[in-house]
Design an enzyme around this catalytic site. Structure first.
Site, PDB file in Angstrom:
ATOM      1  N   ASP A   1     138.742  55.300  57.740  1.00  0.00           N
ATOM      2  CA  ASP A   1     139.679  56.216  57.084  1.00  0.00           C
ATOM      3  C   ASP A   1     141.052  55.563  57.041  1.00  0.00           C
ATOM      4  OD1 ASP A   1     137.813  58.195  56.667  1.00  0.00           O
ATOM      5  OD2 ASP A   1     138.280  59.272  58.518  1.00  0.00           O
TER       6      ASP A   1
ATOM      7  N   ASP B   1     135.802  60.673  50.842  1.00  0.00           N
ATOM      8  CA  ASP B   1     136.149  62.058  51.157  1.00  0.00           C
ATOM      9  C   ASP B   1     136.771  62.762  49.957  1.00  0.00           C
ATOM     10  OD1 ASP B   1     135.283  61.732  53.768  1.00  0.00           O
ATOM     11  OD2 ASP B   1     137.260  61.138  54.492  1.00  0.00           O
TER      12      ASP B   1
END
Length: 225
Positions: free
Chosen positions: A131, A147
Site C-alpha cells: 500500500d 483498492d
C-alpha cells in the site's frame, strides 16, 4: 427497455478493464518498492495526497490485520465466480464493474501469493500487500490502485442497482423501481472487514458459505487487501 450487448463485446471489455487495472496496480507497486522508503511519508500535494509505503497484512484499508490467508481464499473465490458467470453479463456498464473488481482482486491476490510475509519469508497466501496512497484529509487508511478499483466497482454497482440496470442488459421500469419491485436483477452483497462482494444477477443468490437465498448469484470476495 433492453440494451443487450454481444457476449464477445462484453467479455472483451471486462477483460481489458481487468488487465488495465491489474497492470497499473502491479507496475505502481514495483515502482513503490524500488523508489520509496518503507514507513516514510512523502508529500505529493501536501496533506491532500501523500505516498506512504507500507506492507499490509489485512484487508482493504489495513483492516483485519493478521488474517491474510483468509482474504487470499476469498479473493480466489471472487475470481473464479466472476469468470464462471461472466457469460451472463450483457451490459457494458456491468462489464466495467466486474472488470474493475476482477483486476483489483487479482492485483492484491498476487501480492498475497508472491510477496514476503511479516517475517520476511515468501509464504504462499500470506504475503503482505503493498500500500502507498495516503489521503489524510479523507481517511487515515493507506491503500493502492487495486483498492481504488475495487471500491469504484462497488460504488458503480450500487449506482446501477439503484437505477434499475440489470446485468442482462435490461432496465427495470421507473414505476417498478419507485414501488420497490424485486424483479430479477442485481443484489448488493458486501463482505466483512473491507472485503468485497460481487453480484452476478438472475436466479438464486449463493453466498460464500454456500447458503442459498432467492435473488442473484453472489460471492464474498477480498477487496482491496
Amino acid at each position: 427497455m433492453a440494451v443487450k450487448r454481444p457476449v464477445w463485446a462484453v467479455l472483451m471489455l471486462l477483460g481489458i478493464t481487468a488487465v488495465v487495472v491489474y497492470t497499473a496496480d502491479q507496475l505502481s507497486k514495483l515502482w513503490v518498492m524500488s523508489t520509496l522508503t518503507e514507513g516514510v511519508s512523502q508529500p505529493i500535494l501536501g496533506d491532500f495526497l501523500q505516498f506512504y509505503f507500507v506492507r499490509n497484512p489485512g484487508a482493504a484499508f489495513s483492516l483485519a490485520s493478521g488474517t491474510t490467508w483468509v482474504f487470499s481464499i476469498l479473493a480466489a473465490v471472487v475470481t473464479v465466480v466472476i469468470i464462471v458467470f461472466a457469460r451472463k453479463i450483457r451490459s457494458i456498464a456491468w462489464a466495467v464493474v466486474f472488470g474493475l473488481l476482477l483486476g483489483g482482486t487479482l492485483g492484491n491476490l498476487t501480492d498475497r501469493l508472491t510477496k514476503e510475509n511479516g517475517e520476511g519469508i515468501v509464504q504462499f497466501g500470506n504475503g503482505l500487500v503493498i500500500d502507498f496512497i495516503s489521503t489524510p484529509w479523507m481517511m487515515p487508511a493507506i491503500y493502492n490502485v487495486a483498492d481504488i478499483a475495487i471500491v469504484s466497482s462497488m460504488c458503480l454497482l450500487v449506482l446501477l442497482t439503484l437505477m434499475g440496470f440489470h446485468i442482462d442488459g435490461t432496465r427495470e421500469p421507473r414505476k417498478s423501481r419507485s414501488t420497490g419491485s424485486t424483479d430479477a436483477g442485481a443484489t448488493v452483497l458486501l463482505g466483512a472487514a473491507g472485503t468485497t462482494s460481487s453480484v452476478l444477477g438472475g436466479g438464486e443468490s449463493v453466498g460464500i458459505d454456500g447458503a442459498v437465498d432467492g435473488g442473484s448469484f453472489g460471492d464474498g470476495g477480498a477487496g482491496g487487501n
